[in-house]
Design a protein around this motif. Structure first.
Motif, PDB file in Angstrom:
ATOM      1  N   THR A   1       0.870  -1.166   0.000  1.00 20.34           N
ATOM      2  CA  THR A   1       0.000   0.000   0.000  1.00 20.34           C
ATOM      3  C   THR A   1       0.914   1.224   0.000  1.00 20.34           C
ATOM      4  N   PRO A   2       0.826   2.042  -1.040  1.00 23.93           N
ATOM      5  CA  PRO A   2       1.714   3.203  -1.080  1.00 23.93           C
ATOM      6  C   PRO A   2       1.423   4.156   0.077  1.00 23.93           C
ATOM      7  N   ASN A   3       2.439   4.933   0.445  1.00 23.11           N
ATOM      8  CA  ASN A   3       2.233   5.953   1.467  1.00 23.11           C
ATOM      9  C   ASN A   3       1.201   6.944   0.969  1.00 23.11           C
ATOM     10  N   GLY A   4       0.568   7.618   1.903  1.00 25.33           N
ATOM     11  CA  GLY A   4      -0.492   8.566   1.562  1.00 25.33           C
ATOM     12  C   GLY A   4       0.039   9.827   0.896  1.00 25.33           C
ATOM     13  N   CYS A   5      -0.752  10.872   0.921  1.00 22.16           N
ATOM     14  CA  CYS A   5      -0.415  12.152   0.303  1.00 22.16           C
ATOM     15  C   CYS A   5       0.758  12.809   1.020  1.00 22.16           C
ATOM     16  N   GLN A   6       1.367  13.717   0.316  1.00 24.33           N
ATOM     17  CA  GLN A   6       2.524  14.399   0.869  1.00 24.33           C
ATOM     18  C   GLN A   6       2.475  15.859   0.432  1.00 24.33           C
ATOM     19  N   TRP A   7       2.709  16.782   1.361  1.00 18.63           N
ATOM     20  CA  TRP A   7       2.771  18.201   1.034  1.00 18.63           C
ATOM     21  C   TRP A   7       4.122  18.510   0.401  1.00 18.63           C
ATOM     22  N   VAL A   8       4.101  19.314  -0.654  1.00 15.60           N
ATOM     23  CA  VAL A   8       5.335  19.792  -1.272  1.00 15.60           C
ATOM     24  C   VAL A   8       5.226  21.297  -1.447  1.00 15.60           C
ATOM     25  N   LYS A   9       6.369  21.955  -1.486  1.00 16.34           N
ATOM     26  CA  LYS A   9       6.382  23.398  -1.713  1.00 16.34           C
ATOM     27  C   LYS A   9       5.930  23.689  -3.132  1.00 16.34           C
ATOM     28  N   GLU A  10       5.442  24.909  -3.322  1.00 17.26           N
ATOM     29  CA  GLU A  10       4.866  25.301  -4.602  1.00 17.26           C
ATOM     30  C   GLU A  10       5.844  25.131  -5.761  1.00 17.26           C
ATOM     31  N   ASP A  11       7.117  25.397  -5.542  1.00 18.63           N
ATOM     32  CA  ASP A  11       8.090  25.330  -6.622  1.00 18.63           C
ATOM     33  C   ASP A  11       8.758  23.954  -6.759  1.00 18.63           C
ATOM     34  N   GLU A  12       8.344  22.975  -5.958  1.00 17.14           N
ATOM     35  CA  GLU A  12       8.936  21.633  -6.009  1.00 17.14           C
ATOM     36  C   GLU A  12       8.097  20.694  -6.862  1.00 17.14           C
ATOM     37  N   GLU A  13       8.775  19.754  -7.447  1.00 17.11           N
ATOM     38  CA  GLU A  13       8.090  18.700  -8.192  1.00 17.11           C
ATOM     39  C   GLU A  13       7.587  17.642  -7.206  1.00 17.11           C
TER      40      GLU A  13
ATOM     41  N   GLY B   1      -8.100   0.904   9.959  1.00 18.68           N
ATOM     42  CA  GLY B   1      -7.327   2.104   9.653  1.00 18.68           C
ATOM     43  C   GLY B   1      -6.002   2.135  10.393  1.00 18.68           C
ATOM     44  N   LYS B   2      -6.037   1.757  11.664  1.00 22.08           N
ATOM     45  CA  LYS B   2      -4.812   1.773  12.481  1.00 22.08           C
ATOM     46  C   LYS B   2      -3.788   0.773  11.939  1.00 22.08           C
ATOM     47  N   VAL B   3      -4.244  -0.429  11.641  1.00 20.29           N
ATOM     48  CA  VAL B   3      -3.327  -1.460  11.155  1.00 20.29           C
ATOM     49  C   VAL B   3      -2.838  -1.126   9.746  1.00 20.29           C
ATOM     50  N   LYS B   4      -3.732  -0.631   8.885  1.00 18.69           N
ATOM     51  CA  LYS B   4      -3.316  -0.295   7.516  1.00 18.69           C
ATOM     52  C   LYS B   4      -2.287   0.830   7.515  1.00 18.69           C
ATOM     53  N   SER B   5      -2.426   1.777   8.433  1.00 18.96           N
ATOM     54  CA  SER B   5      -1.453   2.875   8.476  1.00 18.96           C
ATOM     55  C   SER B   5      -0.060   2.365   8.841  1.00 18.96           C
ATOM     56  N   LYS B   6       0.005   1.267   9.592  1.00 13.72           N
ATOM     57  CA  LYS B   6       1.299   0.697   9.987  1.00 13.72           C
ATOM     58  C   LYS B   6       1.919  -0.150   8.878  1.00 13.72           C
ATOM     59  N   THR B   7       1.126  -0.529   7.888  1.00 19.82           N
ATOM     60  CA  THR B   7       1.648  -1.366   6.809  1.00 19.82           C
ATOM     61  C   THR B   7       1.911  -0.578   5.530  1.00 19.82           C
ATOM     62  N   GLN B   8       1.583   0.723   5.531  1.00 18.01           N
ATOM     63  CA  GLN B   8       1.814   1.548   4.339  1.00 18.01           C
ATOM     64  C   GLN B   8       3.297   1.647   4.022  1.00 18.01           C
ATOM     65  N   GLY B   9       3.605   1.569   2.748  1.00 17.16           N
ATOM     66  CA  GLY B   9       4.977   1.742   2.297  1.00 17.16           C
ATOM     67  C   GLY B   9       5.838   0.500   2.425  1.00 17.16           C
ATOM     68  N   ILE B  10       5.296  -0.573   2.944  1.00 17.76           N
ATOM     69  CA  ILE B  10       6.064  -1.811   3.112  1.00 17.76           C
ATOM     70  C   ILE B  10       5.663  -2.787   2.007  1.00 17.76           C
ATOM     71  N   HIS B  11       6.653  -3.373   1.356  1.00 16.65           N
ATOM     72  CA  HIS B  11       6.401  -4.411   0.350  1.00 16.65           C
ATOM     73  C   HIS B  11       6.464  -5.764   1.068  1.00 16.65           C
ATOM     74  N   PHE B  12       5.345  -6.480   1.100  1.00 13.84           N
ATOM     75  CA  PHE B  12       5.313  -7.807   1.723  1.00 13.84           C
ATOM     76  C   PHE B  12       5.542  -8.846   0.636  1.00 13.84           C
ATOM     77  N   LYS B  13       6.374  -9.834   0.957  1.00 13.06           N
ATOM     78  CA  LYS B  13       6.716 -10.830  -0.067  1.00 13.06           C
ATOM     79  C   LYS B  13       5.631 -11.873  -0.252  1.00 13.06           C
ATOM     80  N   ASP B  14       4.849 -12.137   0.810  1.00 11.42           N
ATOM     81  CA  ASP B  14       3.806 -13.153   0.696  1.00 11.42           C
ATOM     82  C   ASP B  14       2.718 -12.937   1.747  1.00 11.42           C
ATOM     83  N   GLU B  15       1.693 -13.748   1.635  1.00 14.61           N
ATOM     84  CA  GLU B  15       0.533 -13.671   2.529  1.00 14.61           C
ATOM     85  C   GLU B  15       0.931 -13.858   3.995  1.00 14.61           C
TER      86      GLU B  15
END
Length: 191
Positions: free
Chosen positions: A12-24, A135-149
């Motif tokens: 599950t990819p990480n959520g939204c991220q704030w960036v400065k106006e002039d940043e990509e 929601g609590k558990v999913k937030s802890k698994t965001q950004g992690i690639h799991f190899k299997d079930e």
């Protein structure tokens, strides 16, 4: 005892991220419909997980699967025996999914004297599994690639076990308060 089903992705990819106006903005991996995932069914209370079941790939949750893999084990759960011994009801709370409200499920629950706490239609915010646990558990698994079930399931169980018991009791108290508000507002929406 509270429970529900939810999809958990191997990534599950990480959520939204704030960036400065002039940043990509950073490139983000878009989740696809066909990404690897598991359907997890969990029943829990402030004392821990009673049932955690992963639906086999290629199957859908139906009444037979719900009875054999969820209700039958819950019927053998020690809290159910304690409730029957002291002539109290063993209450289960889950949503109104078709497989939860079928005649087959209702008959099984009546036969085994399992009581279902009513759940108003279209009210996921009343179910602690929805408004808190997933929601609590999913937030802890965001950004992690799991190899299997197995790795994903072990992480989910581990994250649940890290939750302090007093926090779980507060969640259940919050559920009771949400139910009271729902009754006071006669099922209408409220803030």
């Amino acid at each position: 005892m509270k429970g529900d089903e939810r999809w958990f992705c191997y990534f599950t990819p990480n959520g939204c991220q704030w960036v400065k106006e002039d940043e990509e903005p950073p490139s983000a991996e878009r989740p696809g419909f066909y990404r690897l995932k598991i359907m997890l069914c969990i029943f829990w209370n402030p004392h821990g997980i009673a049932i955690i079941y992963v639906l086999p790939k290629g199957t859908s949750m139906n009444s037979s699967i719900f009875i054999s893999n969820i209700l039958e084990p819950l019927n053998e759960y020690p809290a159910n025996f304690q409730a029957k011994k002291s002539r109290r009801r063993f209450w289960l709370h889950f949503d109104n999914a078709p497989c939860h409200r079928s005649k087959m499920v209702k008959s099984y629950m009546a036969l085994k004297k399992l009581s279902r706490a009513p759940h108003p239609p279209f009210s996921p915010d009343l179910a602690p599994t929805d408004f808190y646990l997933f929601g609590k558990v999913k937030s802890k698994t965001q950004g992690i690639h799991f190899k299997d079930e197995e790795e994903l399931l072990l992480t989910i169980q581990s994250e649940f076990e890290k939750i302090p018991q007093d926090e779980l009791f507060r969640v259940f108290d919050g559920w009771i308060n949400r139910c009271k508000l729902c009754i006071q507002h006669k099922g209408d929406y409220f803030e």
